[in-house]
Design an enzyme around this catalytic site. Sequence first.
Site, mmCIF file in Angstrom:
data_model
loop_
_atom_site.group_PDB
_atom_site.id
_atom_site.type_symbol
_atom_site.label_atom_id
_atom_site.label_comp_id
_atom_site.label_asym_id
_atom_site.label_seq_id
_atom_site.Cartn_x
_atom_site.Cartn_y
_atom_site.Cartn_z
ATOM 1 N N THR A 170 0.826 -1.213 0.000
ATOM 2 C CA THR A 170 0.000 0.000 0.000
ATOM 3 C C THR A 170 0.861 1.264 0.000
ATOM 4 O OG1 THR A 170 -1.413 1.293 1.490
ATOM 5 C CG2 THR A 170 -0.122 -0.404 2.514
ATOM 6 N N ASP A 171 0.285 2.362 -0.478
ATOM 7 C CA ASP A 171 1.005 3.647 -0.407
ATOM 8 C C ASP A 171 1.044 4.182 1.033
ATOM 9 O OD1 ASP A 171 -1.666 4.376 -0.124
ATOM 10 O OD2 ASP A 171 -1.641 5.915 -1.688
ATOM 11 N N GLU A 172 0.253 3.560 1.930
ATOM 12 C CA GLU A 172 0.201 4.079 3.315
ATOM 13 C C GLU A 172 1.542 3.903 4.034
ATOM 14 O OE1 GLU A 172 -3.460 3.203 5.388
ATOM 15 O OE2 GLU A 172 -4.535 2.988 3.496
ATOM 16 N N TYR A 229 -1.652 -0.708 10.982
ATOM 17 C CA TYR A 229 -1.798 -1.366 9.669
ATOM 18 C C TYR A 229 -0.607 -1.013 8.766
ATOM 19 C CZ TYR A 229 -3.201 -1.777 4.755
ATOM 20 O OH TYR A 229 -3.206 -2.045 3.402
ATOM 21 N N LYS A 239 2.416 -3.353 7.217
ATOM 22 C CA LYS A 239 2.676 -3.512 5.773
ATOM 23 C C LYS A 239 4.108 -3.057 5.447
ATOM 24 C CE LYS A 239 0.271 -4.714 2.911
ATOM 25 N NZ LYS A 239 -0.108 -6.064 2.391
#
Length: 359
Positions: free
Chosen positions: A136-138, A162, A166
């Site tokens: 994810t870009d998060e 989260y 990741k």
Amino acid sequence: MKTYLVTGGAGFIGSNYIHYMFRKYGEDIRIINVDCLTYAGNLENLKGVENRDNYTFVKADIRDREAIEEIFAKNNIDRVVHFAAESHVDRSIRNPEVFVETNVLGTLVMLNAAKKAWEKPDGTYMEDKKFLHVSTDEVYGSLEEGDTYFYETTPIDPHSPYSASKASSDMLVKAYIDTYKFPANITNCSNNYGPYQFPEKLIPLIINNALQGRKLPVYGDGKNVRDWLYVDDHAKAIDMVQEKGRLGERYNIGGHNEKQNIEIVRTILDTLQEMLPEGDPRKALVSHDLITYVEDRKGHDRRYAIAPDKIKAEIGWYPETMFKEGIRLTIQWFFEHEDWMKNVTSGDYQKYYEEMYKA
Ligand code: NAD
Ligand code: TYD
């Protein structure tokens, strides 16, 4: 014929990816879908593929080393596409442990099993074996208005449990690439939307609530920005990276579709009004008055935005579905799958919703 091991294929993006791959390759590939069916995993998402001769479902947990090794031992796996994860930020804030267990330790199990199956005695790998880690870009943290974009070179700076889990799994994949020359890629994608998305995420939650005349919870001032990508475009990007990408590289996926949350909510309400036929009783329920500002998410990232320059230049991928079109396709899908929504929102979902939105 290539054999794919897809983890998390009963979830939102994984199931869309499996549908996409069968539409694209038909009988020319084989897919083994490994999923332990958490609350987010739903075999209904795979209706239409489950009877194919070139599709197999295996109920297994990616944390279960023996089960995963057995799948590699029994099948000549050519491609791993690793989606399985705990994926919801709000849940990670309430219960971080399972995020570390699944996203970090589960990824380690997948890496070790693939390495064991593919590595030759001299430390090189069998030909044409590839592992793609879906991220994810998060992991890049948060941008402010006026900042530029996330690039592959942007330092990792996760904020939620989260995104921290990741980011950890990304780092493990990178460590396997750097240390063992393991044949892998990492993709970091922006927020997805489309069919089969579980209604804990913003877009399906708003569609579902609006159609029932329920309040539409908007966190904080509603001005947080996400960069929305239609899920089929993500599926296509994953396939293109795996076939055309340079091994060992990270690719960002997303692009130029930044919207404030409040704008998303308003667009959904307007589109629902446009699409609901005259005389449909739900038309009277869908209203901007349902918008309810609620307490902000803890540590809420302000803005995510991807400039997909690398994937475009090297691989030729770019986002094809405009938001206006993608949101209509999504709403149309939800109109046609009322039973799907009823099934996933019965039982545990009610408990989750009440607990999460009780204030
Ligand atoms: P999802 O929550 O809809 O699906 C996750 C799937 O993984 C479910 O089918 C679940 O049963 C399965 N799973 C969970 N734990 C497992 C375990 N221990 N063993 C086996 N299976 C397990 O998630 P999603 O939105 O489809 O996301 C898929 C992947 O894409 C995730 O890795 C996520 O981090 C990443 N991603 C998601 C988005 C997004 O907008 N949703 C954006 C970028 C990246
Ligand atoms: P979400 O779909 O949970 O994705 P992510 O947190 O991974 O970006 O949330 C998208 C945005 O919408 C995020 O800024 C949080 C916000 N949001 C709300 O305002 N209300 C809600 O009920 C939910 C679920 C999210």
